[in-house]
Motif scaffolding. Structure first.
Motif, short mmCIF file in Angstrom:
data_model
loop_
_atom_site.label_atom_id
_atom_site.label_comp_id
_atom_site.label_asym_id
_atom_site.label_seq_id
_atom_site.Cartn_x
_atom_site.Cartn_y
_atom_site.Cartn_z
N ALA A 110 9.01 5.76 8.43
CA ALA A 110 8.18 5.57 7.52
C ALA A 110 6.69 4.41 8.24
O ALA A 110 5.65 4.35 8.60
CB ALA A 110 8.52 4.06 6.63
N GLN A 111 7.68 3.69 9.75
CA GLN A 111 6.13 2.90 10.94
C GLN A 111 5.65 3.63 11.45
O GLN A 111 4.80 3.82 11.43
CB GLN A 111 7.19 2.90 11.76
CG GLN A 111 8.55 1.25 11.27
CD GLN A 111 9.63 0.55 11.91
OE1 GLN A 111 9.88 1.48 13.40
NE2 GLN A 111 10.51 -0.13 10.88
N VAL A 116 -0.04 5.80 11.81
CA VAL A 116 -1.47 6.58 11.41
C VAL A 116 -2.19 5.47 10.71
O VAL A 116 -3.60 5.65 10.80
CB VAL A 116 -0.74 8.55 11.47
CG1 VAL A 116 -2.03 8.36 11.16
CG2 VAL A 116 -0.34 8.62 12.53
N ASP A 117 -1.68 5.47 9.45
CA ASP A 117 -2.77 5.11 8.89
C ASP A 117 -3.61 3.68 8.52
O ASP A 117 -4.82 3.58 9.02
CB ASP A 117 -2.03 4.83 7.45
CG ASP A 117 -1.35 5.90 6.87
OD1 ASP A 117 -1.72 6.58 6.99
OD2 ASP A 117 -0.53 5.25 5.85
N ARG A 118 -2.78 3.20 10.43
CA ARG A 118 -3.17 1.75 11.06
C ARG A 118 -4.33 2.06 11.62
O ARG A 118 -5.78 1.32 11.34
CB ARG A 118 -2.01 1.54 11.22
CG ARG A 118 -2.91 -0.28 11.73
CD ARG A 118 -1.78 -1.40 12.78
NE ARG A 118 -0.67 -0.83 11.67
CZ ARG A 118 0.81 -0.75 12.26
NH1 ARG A 118 0.46 -0.08 12.85
NH2 ARG A 118 1.55 -1.40 11.30
N GLU A 119 -4.03 3.20 12.32
CA GLU A 119 -5.42 4.09 12.50
C GLU A 119 -6.17 3.80 12.45
O GLU A 119 -7.66 4.17 12.42
CB GLU A 119 -5.04 4.54 14.04
CG GLU A 119 -4.17 4.38 14.66
CD GLU A 119 -3.73 5.78 16.01
OE1 GLU A 119 -3.91 6.47 15.33
OE2 GLU A 119 -2.86 5.09 16.35
N ASP A 120 -5.59 4.80 10.81
CA ASP A 120 -7.25 5.11 10.04
C ASP A 120 -8.28 3.87 9.42
O ASP A 120 -9.21 3.97 8.98
CB ASP A 120 -6.78 6.26 9.20
CG ASP A 120 -6.13 7.50 9.84
OD1 ASP A 120 -6.49 7.64 10.64
OD2 ASP A 120 -5.63 7.71 8.85
N LEU A 121 -7.41 3.15 9.25
CA LEU A 121 -7.89 1.91 8.51
C LEU A 121 -8.75 0.19 9.87
O LEU A 121 -8.82 -0.12 9.48
CB LEU A 121 -6.62 0.82 7.83
CG LEU A 121 -6.03 1.67 6.76
CD1 LEU A 121 -5.46 1.20 6.25
CD2 LEU A 121 -7.82 1.70 5.49
N GLY A 122 -8.73 1.16 10.62
CA GLY A 122 -9.59 0.37 11.94
C GLY A 122 -8.55 -0.84 13.10
O GLY A 122 -9.11 -1.56 13.01
N GLU A 126 -0.82 -3.57 7.78
CA GLU A 126 -0.70 -2.32 6.36
C GLU A 126 0.55 -2.54 6.66
O GLU A 126 1.10 -1.56 5.62
CB GLU A 126 -1.03 -1.20 5.87
CG GLU A 126 -2.88 -1.74 6.05
CD GLU A 126 -3.29 -2.49 4.71
OE1 GLU A 126 -2.40 -3.35 3.47
OE2 GLU A 126 -4.21 -3.58 5.24
N ASP A 127 1.82 -3.82 7.26
CA ASP A 127 2.77 -3.90 7.37
C ASP A 127 4.07 -3.41 5.86
O ASP A 127 3.79 -4.33 5.38
CB ASP A 127 3.06 -4.93 8.26
CG ASP A 127 5.08 -4.06 8.58
OD1 ASP A 127 5.91 -2.89 8.80
OD2 ASP A 127 5.23 -5.54 9.38
N GLY A 128 4.48 -2.30 5.75
CA GLY A 128 5.46 -2.32 4.43
C GLY A 128 6.60 -2.08 5.06
O GLY A 128 7.09 -1.47 3.32
N THR A 129 6.85 -1.17 6.29
CA THR A 129 8.05 -0.42 6.85
C THR A 129 8.74 -2.22 6.83
O THR A 129 10.00 -1.31 7.58
CB THR A 129 8.09 -0.12 7.16
OG1 THR A 129 7.15 -0.64 8.40
CG2 THR A 129 6.55 1.18 6.68
#
Length: 239
Positions: A110-111, A116-122, A126-129
């Protein structure tokens, strides 16, 4: 059970005749079947299963004998199909059970997704893991259920039982109509087909294999066969 409570020979004979009649009815229904899910065939099957169960029980109580065959129990089967002959809509109901056997692997996967998603979000955090339930939300939000099923070991999961039901409907549901309670009010009589996967089936097969193996253990090996067996043991040790 006392002798007074035992069924009579005439009752056992009558139960046997009922099985014969049910067999004839089942064959006739199969020969006249109108389609893959003919309700007449389902009904004849259930009648045959019920008659066979009664006969088997009376036979055992009277003579301490059983039949050499087993018909799947009618009590556990679905009722005869009573839905539309040509459905205009379908609902596919799926349940898959998993055990979380490697939480750290689950969190790590999950991390990776979240990185990867964090990179896409600049770079926004968004840590939920940090928890297992948070990691599950990330993974099931990222991957399709079929992909998780095929890669479950990578996610630290172990498969349990699963089932898939295909049910028929007269008309498609309105958007949002059943979202609040998606699995309520499932009509068993509208189940077109179902597919079950369970370790129980594997255990039943293994028990049969164990019985076969026990039978082989009782065979008395001759002198030559004992030598061959020793050679095989040595080959296994070399491996």
């Amino acid at each position: 059970m006392s002798d007074a409570a035992q069924p009579t020979a005439a009752e056992v004979r009558a139960a046997a005749e009922a099985v014969k009649t049910a067999l004839d009815r089942h064959l006739a229904a199969v020969e006249r079947r109108s389609g893959e899910d003919d309700p007449a065939v389902y009904e004849a099957f259930n009648q045959l299963a019920a008659a066979a169960e009664v006969y088997d029980e009376l036979l055992y109580e009277r003579y301490d004998e059983v039949t050499p065959f087993e018909i799947p129990g009618a009590d556990d089967s679905l009722p005869p199909y009573a839905g539309p002959e040509e459905p205009n809509a379908l609902s596919v109901l799926i349940r898959r059970d998993y055990s979380v056997v490697e939480p750290q692997r689950l969190l790590a996967q999950a991390q990776r997704v979240e990185a990867v998603d964090r990179e896409d979000l600049g770079g926004r955090d968004e840590d939920g893991t940090s928890t297992v339930h948070g990691a599950l939300g990330v993974l099931f939000g990222e991957f399709e259920p079929d992909e998780i099923a095929s890669r479950h070991k990578e996610f630290g999961l172990e498969e349990g039982d699963s089932t898939l039901w295909v049910t028929a409907a007269d008309d498609p549901a309105e958007p949002g109509e059943w979202l609040e309670a998606p699995f309520d009010e499932v009509d068993p009589e509208r189940v077109v087909c179902r597919f079950d996967v369970s370790a129980v089936f594997d255990e039943e097969d293994d028990e049969g294999d164990d019985e076969d193996a026990d039978g082989l253990d009782e065979v008395d090996l001759g002198e030559d066969e004992e030598e061959d067996e020793g050679d095989l043991e040595r080959l296994d040790a070399d491996r």
